[in-house]
Design a protein around this motif. Sequence first.
Motif, PDB file in Angstrom:
ATOM      1  N   ALA A 263       0.786  -1.224   0.178  1.00 31.88           N
ATOM      2  CA  ALA A 263       0.074   0.161  -0.121  1.00 31.88           C
ATOM      3  C   ALA A 263       0.959   1.322   0.011  1.00 31.88           C
ATOM      4  O   ALA A 263       0.538   2.317  -0.470  1.00 31.88           O
ATOM      5  CB  ALA A 263      -0.996  -0.139   1.173  1.00 31.88           C
ATOM      6  N   ALA A 264       1.880   0.990   0.666  1.00 32.67           N
ATOM      7  CA  ALA A 264       2.927   2.419   0.718  1.00 32.67           C
ATOM      8  C   ALA A 264       3.490   2.656  -0.708  1.00 32.67           C
ATOM      9  O   ALA A 264       3.320   3.868  -1.048  1.00 32.67           O
ATOM     10  CB  ALA A 264       4.045   2.119   1.664  1.00 32.67           C
ATOM     11  N   TRP A 265       3.808   1.797  -1.423  1.00 36.67           N
ATOM     12  CA  TRP A 265       4.070   1.923  -2.887  1.00 36.67           C
ATOM     13  C   TRP A 265       2.850   2.651  -3.839  1.00 36.67           C
ATOM     14  O   TRP A 265       3.311   3.732  -4.353  1.00 36.67           O
ATOM     15  CB  TRP A 265       4.572   0.497  -3.622  1.00 36.67           C
ATOM     16  CG  TRP A 265       4.863   0.974  -4.934  1.00 36.67           C
ATOM     17  CD1 TRP A 265       5.690   1.510  -5.584  1.00 36.67           C
ATOM     18  CD2 TRP A 265       3.899   0.027  -6.120  1.00 36.67           C
ATOM     19  NE1 TRP A 265       5.766   1.514  -7.014  1.00 36.67           N
ATOM     20  CE2 TRP A 265       4.527   0.813  -7.266  1.00 36.67           C
ATOM     21  CE3 TRP A 265       2.999  -0.342  -5.888  1.00 36.67           C
ATOM     22  CZ2 TRP A 265       3.919   0.276  -8.562  1.00 36.67           C
ATOM     23  CZ3 TRP A 265       2.360  -0.703  -7.237  1.00 36.67           C
ATOM     24  CH2 TRP A 265       2.976  -0.455  -8.639  1.00 36.67           C
ATOM     25  N   ARG A 266       1.848   2.155  -3.498  1.00 38.64           N
ATOM     26  CA  ARG A 266       0.681   2.648  -4.161  1.00 38.64           C
ATOM     27  C   ARG A 266       0.421   4.034  -3.826  1.00 38.64           C
ATOM     28  O   ARG A 266       0.024   4.910  -4.662  1.00 38.64           O
ATOM     29  CB  ARG A 266      -0.505   1.842  -3.950  1.00 38.64           C
ATOM     30  CG  ARG A 266      -0.700   0.394  -4.677  1.00 38.64           C
ATOM     31  CD  ARG A 266      -1.952  -0.117  -4.954  1.00 38.64           C
ATOM     32  NE  ARG A 266      -2.407  -0.204  -3.356  1.00 38.64           N
ATOM     33  CZ  ARG A 266      -3.586   0.445  -3.040  1.00 38.64           C
ATOM     34  NH1 ARG A 266      -4.131   1.274  -3.702  1.00 38.64           N
ATOM     35  NH2 ARG A 266      -3.829  -0.119  -1.633  1.00 38.64           N
ATOM     36  N   ARG A 267       0.458   4.351  -2.705  1.00 39.15           N
ATOM     37  CA  ARG A 267       0.235   5.777  -2.066  1.00 39.15           C
ATOM     38  C   ARG A 267       1.341   6.731  -2.744  1.00 39.15           C
ATOM     39  O   ARG A 267       0.979   7.777  -3.239  1.00 39.15           O
ATOM     40  CB  ARG A 267       0.053   5.847  -0.502  1.00 39.15           C
ATOM     41  CG  ARG A 267      -1.093   5.385   0.157  1.00 39.15           C
ATOM     42  CD  ARG A 267      -1.233   5.683   1.427  1.00 39.15           C
ATOM     43  NE  ARG A 267      -0.233   5.013   2.209  1.00 39.15           N
ATOM     44  CZ  ARG A 267      -0.093   3.963   2.885  1.00 39.15           C
ATOM     45  NH1 ARG A 267      -1.251   2.860   2.703  1.00 39.15           N
ATOM     46  NH2 ARG A 267       0.833   3.428   3.645  1.00 39.15           N
ATOM     47  N   GLU A 268       2.571   6.228  -2.562  1.00 38.14           N
ATOM     48  CA  GLU A 268       3.823   7.206  -3.102  1.00 38.14           C
ATOM     49  C   GLU A 268       3.535   7.419  -4.640  1.00 38.14           C
ATOM     50  O   GLU A 268       3.993   8.466  -4.976  1.00 38.14           O
ATOM     51  CB  GLU A 268       4.879   6.544  -2.887  1.00 38.14           C
ATOM     52  CG  GLU A 268       6.171   7.169  -3.195  1.00 38.14           C
ATOM     53  CD  GLU A 268       7.562   6.478  -2.788  1.00 38.14           C
ATOM     54  OE1 GLU A 268       8.624   6.642  -3.334  1.00 38.14           O
ATOM     55  OE2 GLU A 268       7.339   5.363  -2.041  1.00 38.14           O
TER      56      GLU A 268
END
Length: 555
Positions: A263-268
């Motif tokens: 999820a962190a990669w998607r948000r970034e």
Amino acid sequence: MGHVLVVDDTQDNRALLVRLLEDDYRITQAANGQEALAAIAADRPDLVMLDLAMPVLDGFKVLERLKAERGPFLPVIVITAAAERADRLRALALDACEFLTKPIDAEEVLARTRNLIELKVVKDVLVRQNEQLESQVAARTAELSLALADARAQAVALRASQSHLALRARHVMLRAEVGEALGGLQAVNELLQTVCETIVRHLDASLVQVWLGAEAGQVLALRASAGPARAPEELGARVAVVAGEGGLLACSGLADPDPIGDAAWRREEGLVDFAGYPLVVEGRGVGVMRMWSRSPLSAEVRAAFAAIADAVALGVDHKQVTEALRNADIYKDEFLAVISHELRTPLNFITGFASVMEDEVSGPLNPVQRVQIGKILQGADRMLLLVEDLLDIASIQAGKTELQRELTPYGPLVSETMAALSRMAEARGVTLETAVDVAHPIPLDGPRVVQIITNLVGNALKFTPAGGKVCVRAFVAGSELVTEVEDTGCGIPGADLERVFQKFQQVDMSSTRIVGGTGLGLAISKALVEAHGGRIDVTSELGAGTTFRFLLPLT
């Protein structure tokens, strides 16, 4: 177990061959040519052993019927009491594979039977494989051509439509551009990279990737990726083949908007949506396409992406079939080169020892033995010529032949070549003429050009009857050196002109077999002309003669 048909009007001769072969092969028999043709039609054998002198229908008539039917390859061994050279040449011209005289040598018959049946098995397999590949390539090409034509037609129509159809027109253009790329000459990886970049441009995707694999249980390999979003290395860690009917049918996480659980990669990267589709051809999986977007993917976008996935699956399969065909041709050339090289050593042994026997080093020869030794040497020389031609064409096509260009006076080169061919022309009763109008030296590889002229003139002499003429003309036209070899021979049918430069092509098999020839001379000449940066063509008129013309650049 192979099937052998024994054809002989003498019962004892048939019985001898049956006893010799029945342990290894299924044997059927015929007492004359008419019975033989009926037996072949009813139950086609793998090999025919054929006598020549028979009642009702002789062996020559059987060979003529088999050649005329143009059916699957059927090897024929002629076994006859006739030892006349004319009978041998006639039988070989009618596509007989072997010519044995009675009384037979049992070991020789067994060896030649085994070799020819093995050759038939190999040829039958190659024919079937070639037919299957040609059918697949034709079907794939037709499908891609139709899809491309349809997409282009739709794109033209939609481009002029009202503004509310703009999005749909954009998707049609996407399919058209992808279809055009799939029909191009790019390698698979370059093709997939073009497709990914095209999808990013038309669907506003943030990241598009194509993964290819082979079998269930294997991790797919990333073959192309495009888009402004950063793709972490672990993105491919969970892209693995999921078993299904026919192999790859899906991949992990295809229905999950967060397929790698990051999820962190998607948000970034600002990614909010995902789509993935397997690449399947006739139930056989070849890979998967995946797309991430920074805006929600509409049903129309998903449908367009799915359609592209189907087209890519078909295109990748088509490319793989095409590459398989190309590799098969490369393997064939490599096989010819290896076989030719391996044949040279035993042929040198045959020639060497036969020459020693001819010189009577091992003892005197009687007249019959001297004639037989001469035939051995003649056959070995012809085989060595074929081996040299095979090695030559293999080397040229593999790009291993380097030209040694030097400024060469062209008139003396042609004159010396024609002088070397004069004995052959005199033996055939054909007049040689030369007309060279080239004032300045030409940059070329002299020995290779001599080889080209020798092949073309030699070919003309073979098909020019006694009393005829072969003329070599050379002149400069613009920036090219033009050389023409014109004969007054029998000519070439128009339908055969397109294939005269193909390997192993002999447009008049009966004539060529009688006068000799490997079917490689014109193919070698064309390859050497093109290696010089030139071109070669042929014109012909039946009954009036043929003209071969090759043009070489002056610089």
